[in-house]
Scaffold this motif. Structure first.
Motif, PDB file in Angstrom:
ATOM      1  N   ASP A 116      -4.153 -22.324 -54.984  1.00  0.00           N
ATOM      2  CA  ASP A 116      -3.599 -23.300 -55.914  1.00  0.00           C
ATOM      3  C   ASP A 116      -2.634 -24.264 -55.249  1.00  0.00           C
ATOM      4  N   ARG A 117      -2.249 -23.976 -54.000  1.00  0.00           N
ATOM      5  CA  ARG A 117      -1.349 -24.869 -53.249  1.00  0.00           C
ATOM      6  C   ARG A 117      -2.068 -25.544 -52.084  1.00  0.00           C
ATOM      7  N   GLY A 118      -3.385 -25.418 -52.038  1.00  0.00           N
ATOM      8  CA  GLY A 118      -4.164 -26.111 -51.021  1.00  0.00           C
ATOM      9  C   GLY A 118      -4.256 -25.417 -49.688  1.00  0.00           C
ATOM     10  N   ARG A 119      -3.845 -24.149 -49.612  1.00  0.00           N
ATOM     11  CA  ARG A 119      -3.903 -23.406 -48.360  1.00  0.00           C
ATOM     12  C   ARG A 119      -5.239 -22.692 -48.228  1.00  0.00           C
ATOM     13  N   LEU A 120      -5.765 -22.651 -47.016  1.00  0.00           N
ATOM     14  CA  LEU A 120      -7.059 -22.019 -46.768  1.00  0.00           C
ATOM     15  C   LEU A 120      -6.893 -20.508 -46.682  1.00  0.00           C
ATOM     16  N   ILE A 121      -7.734 -19.788 -47.431  1.00  0.00           N
ATOM     17  CA  ILE A 121      -7.767 -18.329 -47.394  1.00  0.00           C
ATOM     18  C   ILE A 121      -9.125 -17.915 -46.847  1.00  0.00           C
ATOM     19  N   ALA A 122      -9.142 -16.946 -45.944  1.00  0.00           N
ATOM     20  CA  ALA A 122     -10.381 -16.521 -45.291  1.00  0.00           C
ATOM     21  C   ALA A 122     -10.504 -15.007 -45.296  1.00  0.00           C
ATOM     22  N   CYS A 123     -11.737 -14.536 -45.478  1.00  0.00           N
ATOM     23  CA  CYS A 123     -12.065 -13.116 -45.369  1.00  0.00           C
ATOM     24  C   CYS A 123     -12.590 -12.858 -43.958  1.00  0.00           C
ATOM     25  N   GLU A 124     -11.941 -11.971 -43.224  1.00  0.00           N
ATOM     26  CA  GLU A 124     -12.347 -11.669 -41.860  1.00  0.00           C
ATOM     27  C   GLU A 124     -12.951 -10.269 -41.765  1.00  0.00           C
ATOM     28  N   ALA A 155     -10.573  -6.313 -40.024  1.00  0.00           N
ATOM     29  CA  ALA A 155     -10.923  -6.426 -41.441  1.00  0.00           C
ATOM     30  C   ALA A 155      -9.676  -6.792 -42.242  1.00  0.00           C
ATOM     31  N   ARG A 156      -9.637  -8.036 -42.726  1.00  0.00           N
ATOM     32  CA  ARG A 156      -8.434  -8.486 -43.419  1.00  0.00           C
ATOM     33  C   ARG A 156      -8.704  -9.788 -44.170  1.00  0.00           C
ATOM     34  N   VAL A 157      -7.794 -10.104 -45.075  1.00  0.00           N
ATOM     35  CA  VAL A 157      -7.777 -11.398 -45.753  1.00  0.00           C
ATOM     36  C   VAL A 157      -6.546 -12.140 -45.260  1.00  0.00           C
ATOM     37  N   VAL A 158      -6.752 -13.369 -44.796  1.00  0.00           N
ATOM     38  CA  VAL A 158      -5.653 -14.129 -44.206  1.00  0.00           C
ATOM     39  C   VAL A 158      -5.492 -15.468 -44.903  1.00  0.00           C
ATOM     40  N   ARG A 159      -4.313 -16.056 -44.708  1.00  0.00           N
ATOM     41  CA  ARG A 159      -4.018 -17.370 -45.285  1.00  0.00           C
ATOM     42  C   ARG A 159      -3.422 -18.258 -44.208  1.00  0.00           C
ATOM     43  N   TYR A 160      -3.916 -19.497 -44.129  1.00  0.00           N
ATOM     44  CA  TYR A 160      -3.383 -20.481 -43.189  1.00  0.00           C
ATOM     45  C   TYR A 160      -2.309 -21.295 -43.911  1.00  0.00           C
ATOM     46  N   GLU A 161      -1.081 -21.165 -43.414  1.00  0.00           N
ATOM     47  CA  GLU A 161       0.057 -21.818 -44.060  1.00  0.00           C
ATOM     48  C   GLU A 161       0.125 -23.292 -43.672  1.00  0.00           C
ATOM     49  N   TRP A 162       0.975 -24.036 -44.370  1.00  0.00           N
ATOM     50  CA  TRP A 162       1.085 -25.475 -44.124  1.00  0.00           C
ATOM     51  C   TRP A 162       1.571 -25.788 -42.714  1.00  0.00           C
ATOM     52  N   ASP A 163       2.346 -24.882 -42.117  1.00  0.00           N
ATOM     53  CA  ASP A 163       2.852 -25.154 -40.770  1.00  0.00           C
ATOM     54  C   ASP A 163       1.883 -24.695 -39.685  1.00  0.00           C
ATOM     55  N   GLY A 164       0.689 -24.224 -40.093  1.00  0.00           N
ATOM     56  CA  GLY A 164      -0.313 -23.799 -39.130  1.00  0.00           C
ATOM     57  C   GLY A 164      -0.267 -22.330 -38.795  1.00  0.00           C
ATOM     58  N   SER A 165       0.739 -21.622 -39.282  1.00  0.00           N
ATOM     59  CA  SER A 165       0.846 -20.191 -39.002  1.00  0.00           C
ATOM     60  C   SER A 165      -0.146 -19.405 -39.849  1.00  0.00           C
ATOM     61  N   LEU A 166      -0.349 -18.155 -39.482  1.00  0.00           N
ATOM     62  CA  LEU A 166      -1.314 -17.290 -40.146  1.00  0.00           C
ATOM     63  C   LEU A 166      -0.587 -16.138 -40.818  1.00  0.00           C
ATOM     64  N   SER A 167      -0.854 -15.937 -42.104  1.00  0.00           N
ATOM     65  CA  SER A 167      -0.296 -14.808 -42.842  1.00  0.00           C
ATOM     66  C   SER A 167      -1.410 -13.828 -43.179  1.00  0.00           C
ATOM     67  N   VAL A 168      -1.174 -12.548 -42.948  1.00  0.00           N
ATOM     68  CA  VAL A 168      -2.135 -11.513 -43.334  1.00  0.00           C
ATOM     69  C   VAL A 168      -1.793 -11.071 -44.749  1.00  0.00           C
ATOM     70  N   LEU A 169      -2.709 -11.328 -45.680  1.00  0.00           N
ATOM     71  CA  LEU A 169      -2.473 -10.959 -47.069  1.00  0.00           C
ATOM     72  C   LEU A 169      -2.804  -9.500 -47.329  1.00  0.00           C
ATOM     73  N   ALA A 170      -3.910  -9.026 -46.775  1.00  0.00           N
ATOM     74  CA  ALA A 170      -4.340  -7.645 -47.005  1.00  0.00           C
ATOM     75  C   ALA A 170      -5.182  -7.181 -45.834  1.00  0.00           C
ATOM     76  N   ASP A 171      -4.907  -5.979 -45.345  1.00  0.00           N
ATOM     77  CA  ASP A 171      -5.730  -5.409 -44.271  1.00  0.00           C
ATOM     78  C   ASP A 171      -5.934  -3.904 -44.424  1.00  0.00           C
TER      79      ASP A 171
END
Length: 339
Positions: free
Chosen positions: A115-123, A127-143
Motif C-alpha cells: 500500500d506504500r509502493g514497496r516491492l514485496i517478493a517471495c524467495e 525461504a522467506r518473504v522480503v520487502r525492498y524499502e524506499w532507501d534500497g535496503s532489504l527487510s525480511v518479513l517472514a522466514d
C-alpha cells in the motif's frame, strides 16, 4: 569482400534505427489476422472482454522459467522473475525493453507492491518473504514459523491494511533448480503477516499445494489455486474462494469454484467484474490463460504457444494482460480492467 558505400550506409541506417528504438523489436514482427487466434470463446459472455483489433505480442524471450509479474503504475513497469537464474526482471511498458532489475535474489517467485509502493517478493532459497524499502535496503518479513524454516514462499498479495498474505507450497525446496533441495519441515500453508509480528500466522493448511493467490475486486475475497497433482496425483487441481475476515487475519467459508484432473492452474488475477484470469497448463490448445466467471464457469481462454505460469493487468488503464509463459512474456489488450 567489402561492402560498397551504398550497401554500407543502408546497413548502418538499419542498425541505427534498431538501436534507437529497441521497443519496436520487442513485440511481434509477424502479422496476424484479426481477430487474433489467441482468443478462444467457450461461452458467449467471454466476447465482451475481447478486442477485435488487437494482436498477441511476444514482448521478450530468453528466460528459463518466468513467474511472478507485478505492475508498478507510477513507474509504468512490471517486475517478474526468472526463477532458475535467480533474477528479478523488469519490463518497461513505455519502451518495451526488458532488463535485469536485480541478481542473486534467492530464486524469487511471486511479487506485489504494498500500500506504500514497496516491492514485496517471495524467495525460495533462502525461504522467506522480503520487502525492498524506499532507501534500497532489504527487510525480511517472514522466514520461519514455530522455529522452523518456511518451505519456499510462492505468491503474495498486499492488503489495504498493510498486511500481506502469502502461499508456501515448497516448490523451491524440491530440486536444485528453483532453489535448494531439502526436506520440508512445515505443512504446506497460507500465511498472514503484518509489521510487528514476530512470525506469520497460519490462515489455512487445507490446500495440498497452495500456489497462486489473488484478491477479489473489493478486497473482501481471496482466491487461491492448488497445484496438488504435482505431488498428490490422486488430487485435482483446484481454485478456491475464501472470505477475508478481521482485516485479512482469518479466512472463512471456503468455496471450491474450479477443479480439474486434466489442467493445471497456477498464478491468477481478477478483473473489475470478478472474473478470474488464470495461468494454465495442459498441452496445446489449453496452455495459456483460462478465464472463469464469478461462479467458476470457464468462459474463454487466451491460447499461448507456451505454458503460462502467472498473469497481471498492466498499463495506464489496467487493461493490458501481461503473461509470464515459460521462457517468454506476452501482452494482450483486453476489454476489461484489472481489479
Amino acid at each position: 569482400m567489402t561492402l560498397e558505400r551504398r550497401q554500407f550506409l543502408t546497413a548502418s541506417l538499419a542498425l541505427g534505427a534498431a538501436t534507437a528504438a529497441p521497443g519496436l523489436l520487442a513485440g511481434n514482427t509477424t502479422p496476424s489476422r484479426y481477430p487474433d487466434a489467441t482468443w478462444q470463446v467457450i461461452d458467449k459472455q467471454f466476447e465482451k472482454y475481447m478486442l477485435f483489433n488487437t494482436p498477441l505480442e511476444r514482448q521478450w524471450t530468453g528466460g528459463l522459467w518466468l513467474e511472478g509479474p507485478a505492475w508498478n503504475a507510477v513507474g509504468r513497469y512490471a517486475v517478474f522473475s526468472d526463477i532458475p537464474r535467480a533474477l528479478q526482471m523488469r519490463w518497461d511498458e513505455a519502451t518495451g525493453e526488458v532488463s535485469v532489475l536485480r541478481r542473486h535474489v534467492g530464486h524469487s517467485n511471486g511479487h506485489t507492491f504494498d500500500d506504500r509502493g514497496r516491492l514485496i517478493a517471495c524467495e525460495h532459497s533462502p525461504a522467506r518473504v522480503v520487502r525492498y524499502e524506499w532507501d534500497g535496503s532489504l527487510s525480511v518479513l517472514a522466514d520461519q514459523y514455530n522455529g522452523k524454516p518456511l518451505n519456499a514462499p510462492n505468491d503474495v498479495v498486499a492488503l489495504k491494511s498493510g498486511g500481506v498474505i502469502f502461499t508456501d507450497p515448497g516448490y523451491g525446496a524440491h530440486v536444485d533448480y528453483e532453489g535448494k533441495r531439502r526436506t520440508l519441515e512445515l505443512e504446506t500453508a497460507v500465511y498472514y503477516w503484518q509489521d510487528g509480528l514476530k512470525e506469520p500466522r497460519v490462515l489455512t493448511t487445507e490446500l495440498y499445494k497452495p500456489n497462486g493467490i489473488a484478491l477479489g475486486p473489493d478486497g473482501s475475497q481471496l482466491y487461491i489455486t492448488d497445484t496438488a497433482p504435482s505431488h498428490h496425483p490422486d488430487q485435482p487441481a483446484t481454485i478456491t474462494r475464501f472470505n477475508l475476515q478481521d482485516g485479512g487475519q482469518s479466512l472463512s467459508e471456503p468455496e471450491r469454484l474450479v477443479e480439474s484432473s486434466q489442467t493445471g492452474y497456477d498464478g491468477l488475477t481478477c478483473d473489475v467484474e470478478g472474473n478470474l484470469w488464470v495461468g494454465t497448463s495442459g498441452g496445446e490448445g489449453t496452455d495459456g490463460v483460462s478465464v472463469f466467471s464469478v461462479d467458476g464457469t470457464l468462459i474463454g481462454r487466451v491460447l499461448l504457444p507456451e505454458i503460462c505460469a502467472n498473469v497481471c493487468f498492466t498499463g495506464e488503464n489496467r487493461n493490458r494482460l501481461l503473461m509470464t509463459a515459460s521462457q517468454s512474456i506476452y501482452t494482450l489488450y483486453t476489454a476489461t480492467q484489472g481489479a
